[in-house]
Design a protein around this motif. Sequence first.
Motif, mmCIF file in Angstrom:
data_model
loop_
_atom_site.group_PDB
_atom_site.id
_atom_site.type_symbol
_atom_site.label_atom_id
_atom_site.label_comp_id
_atom_site.label_asym_id
_atom_site.label_seq_id
_atom_site.Cartn_x
_atom_site.Cartn_y
_atom_site.Cartn_z
ATOM 1 N N MET A 36 0.838 -1.210 0.000
ATOM 2 C CA MET A 36 0.000 0.000 0.000
ATOM 3 C C MET A 36 0.866 1.251 0.000
ATOM 4 O O MET A 36 0.600 2.209 -0.727
ATOM 5 C CB MET A 36 -0.906 0.026 1.235
ATOM 6 C CG MET A 36 -2.119 -0.853 1.141
ATOM 7 S SD MET A 36 -3.021 -0.909 2.697
ATOM 8 C CE MET A 36 -3.827 0.686 2.681
ATOM 9 N N LEU A 37 1.910 1.240 0.816
ATOM 10 C CA LEU A 37 2.818 2.391 0.884
ATOM 11 C C LEU A 37 3.478 2.615 -0.468
ATOM 12 O O LEU A 37 3.587 3.747 -0.928
ATOM 13 C CB LEU A 37 3.893 2.163 1.951
ATOM 14 C CG LEU A 37 3.424 2.178 3.398
ATOM 15 C CD1 LEU A 37 4.567 1.842 4.330
ATOM 16 C CD2 LEU A 37 2.834 3.518 3.765
ATOM 17 N N ASP A 38 3.887 1.513 -1.081
ATOM 18 C CA ASP A 38 4.579 1.627 -2.373
ATOM 19 C C ASP A 38 3.656 2.221 -3.433
ATOM 20 O O ASP A 38 4.041 3.125 -4.171
ATOM 21 C CB ASP A 38 5.089 0.247 -2.799
ATOM 22 C CG ASP A 38 6.107 0.357 -3.923
ATOM 23 O OD1 ASP A 38 6.979 1.233 -3.809
ATOM 24 O OD2 ASP A 38 6.009 -0.396 -4.902
ATOM 25 N N ILE A 39 2.420 1.711 -3.472
ATOM 26 C CA ILE A 39 1.477 2.213 -4.480
ATOM 27 C C ILE A 39 1.154 3.674 -4.215
ATOM 28 O O ILE A 39 1.154 4.503 -5.141
ATOM 29 C CB ILE A 39 0.172 1.380 -4.486
ATOM 30 C CG1 ILE A 39 0.465 -0.079 -4.838
ATOM 31 C CG2 ILE A 39 -0.829 1.953 -5.480
ATOM 32 C CD1 ILE A 39 -0.709 -1.009 -4.641
ATOM 33 N N ALA A 40 0.911 4.020 -2.941
ATOM 34 C CA ALA A 40 0.558 5.412 -2.616
ATOM 35 C C ALA A 40 1.716 6.352 -2.935
ATOM 36 O O ALA A 40 1.498 7.455 -3.443
ATOM 37 C CB ALA A 40 0.160 5.524 -1.159
ATOM 38 N N ALA A 41 2.940 5.909 -2.669
ATOM 39 C CA ALA A 41 4.101 6.755 -2.962
ATOM 40 C C ALA A 41 4.211 6.984 -4.462
ATOM 41 O O ALA A 41 4.483 8.090 -4.924
ATOM 42 C CB ALA A 41 5.370 6.122 -2.423
ATOM 43 N N PHE A 42 3.963 5.903 -5.220
ATOM 44 C CA PHE A 42 4.018 6.039 -6.681
ATOM 45 C C PHE A 42 2.921 6.980 -7.168
ATOM 46 O O PHE A 42 3.156 7.849 -8.013
ATOM 47 C CB PHE A 42 3.870 4.663 -7.335
ATOM 48 C CG PHE A 42 4.042 4.695 -8.826
ATOM 49 C CD1 PHE A 42 5.303 4.587 -9.378
ATOM 50 C CD2 PHE A 42 2.952 4.850 -9.671
ATOM 51 C CE1 PHE A 42 5.475 4.615 -10.754
ATOM 52 C CE2 PHE A 42 3.120 4.886 -11.049
ATOM 53 C CZ PHE A 42 4.380 4.772 -11.585
ATOM 54 N N ARG A 43 1.722 6.798 -6.591
ATOM 55 C CA ARG A 43 0.602 7.640 -7.030
ATOM 56 C C ARG A 43 0.881 9.105 -6.727
ATOM 57 O O ARG A 43 0.524 9.993 -7.502
ATOM 58 C CB ARG A 43 -0.683 7.187 -6.332
ATOM 59 C CG ARG A 43 -1.907 7.789 -6.961
ATOM 60 C CD ARG A 43 -3.191 7.170 -6.467
ATOM 61 N NE ARG A 43 -4.317 7.782 -7.165
ATOM 62 C CZ ARG A 43 -5.468 8.065 -6.585
ATOM 63 N NH1 ARG A 43 -5.671 7.775 -5.330
ATOM 64 N NH2 ARG A 43 -6.430 8.612 -7.282
ATOM 65 N N GLU A 95 -6.838 12.270 -0.596
ATOM 66 C CA GLU A 95 -7.214 10.866 -0.438
ATOM 67 C C GLU A 95 -5.965 9.996 -0.322
ATOM 68 O O GLU A 95 -5.838 9.154 0.584
ATOM 69 C CB GLU A 95 -8.047 10.462 -1.654
ATOM 70 C CG GLU A 95 -8.448 9.014 -1.720
ATOM 71 C CD GLU A 95 -8.938 8.632 -3.116
ATOM 72 O OE1 GLU A 95 -9.671 9.439 -3.729
ATOM 73 O OE2 GLU A 95 -8.580 7.542 -3.585
ATOM 74 N N ASN A 96 -5.018 10.240 -1.213
ATOM 75 C CA ASN A 96 -3.803 9.444 -1.260
ATOM 76 C C ASN A 96 -2.988 9.593 0.023
ATOM 77 O O ASN A 96 -2.473 8.621 0.569
ATOM 78 C CB ASN A 96 -2.974 9.874 -2.471
ATOM 79 C CG ASN A 96 -1.918 8.869 -2.827
ATOM 80 O OD1 ASN A 96 -2.200 7.683 -2.934
ATOM 81 N ND2 ASN A 96 -0.700 9.342 -2.982
ATOM 82 N N THR A 97 -2.904 10.846 0.517
ATOM 83 C CA THR A 97 -2.158 11.097 1.751
ATOM 84 C C THR A 97 -2.806 10.361 2.917
ATOM 85 O O THR A 97 -2.113 9.780 3.757
ATOM 86 C CB THR A 97 -2.113 12.607 2.036
ATOM 87 O OG1 THR A 97 -1.794 13.287 0.831
ATOM 88 C CG2 THR A 97 -1.083 12.940 3.083
#
Lengths: 135, 121
Positions: B12-19, B94-96
């Motif tokens: 989840m962290l990886d995807i959110a960081a990428f997003r 949302e992402n944050t």
Amino acid sequence: MKEMFMPLKVSATALEAQKIRMNVIASNIANVNSTRTPEGGPYKRRDVLFESYMFDESSVGVNIPKIVEDQRPFKMVYDPSHPDANKDGYVSYPNINTIEETVNLISATRAYEANLTLINSYKEMFMKTLDITKA
Amino acid sequence: MADDTMNILEKMLDIAAFRQRVLSSNIANADTPGYKAKDISFQQELDKAIKASNNGNRVSNFRQGYEVYETNTTMPNRDGNTVNLDIEMAKVAENTLIYNAATQLMTMKVRMLKDVIKGGR
């Protein structure tokens, strides 16, 4: 590690670009009545050119490759007593519309703030990540 | 030591960081003529990762690129730019939140592990 701070770099390029844009807008507004310039003739409205700048396929910053001059015609105002009046008594004033500049200024401010917000939110995310080890 | 929950949180962290990178690029280019707003689907990428981990791949080894797509907008600007600043800012919020939630849970997991190691002392 290199790509870790990419969002900061991307937002920083945008801050830089918006700041240049603001400088240009300030110059336009400042010179709204300038009928004389070092290069001769009235001041010409300037505008910035935005261009996306690829760090990699997911990180795209922004860049201002050059500042362009607006080619719209000058405003002609009848004022025979003005030292720069032509033989018919008309003076060429810069092709600047203060309202247009103000709108652009608001847009630049908004964009600047949005990018700043993003930097702060990313910083916060990063600090939270570091806090995992403090558990 | 790292169990499934931790692997998923990591993902989840990886995807959110990428997003976040994609969204920062959109906002940076809010005034660039012709720029097309891009995004990834958090849910879809997470589902893919979970599916892969159920098939036996450890989540962090499963590092295929995320599927970046151009977002649909109701109306592009006159210069062909499709970034809508308000929508992008909402997405960032949302992402944050997702990212912060994942870090919180991760912190709790680590704390639990530490407690176990210390034997409750």
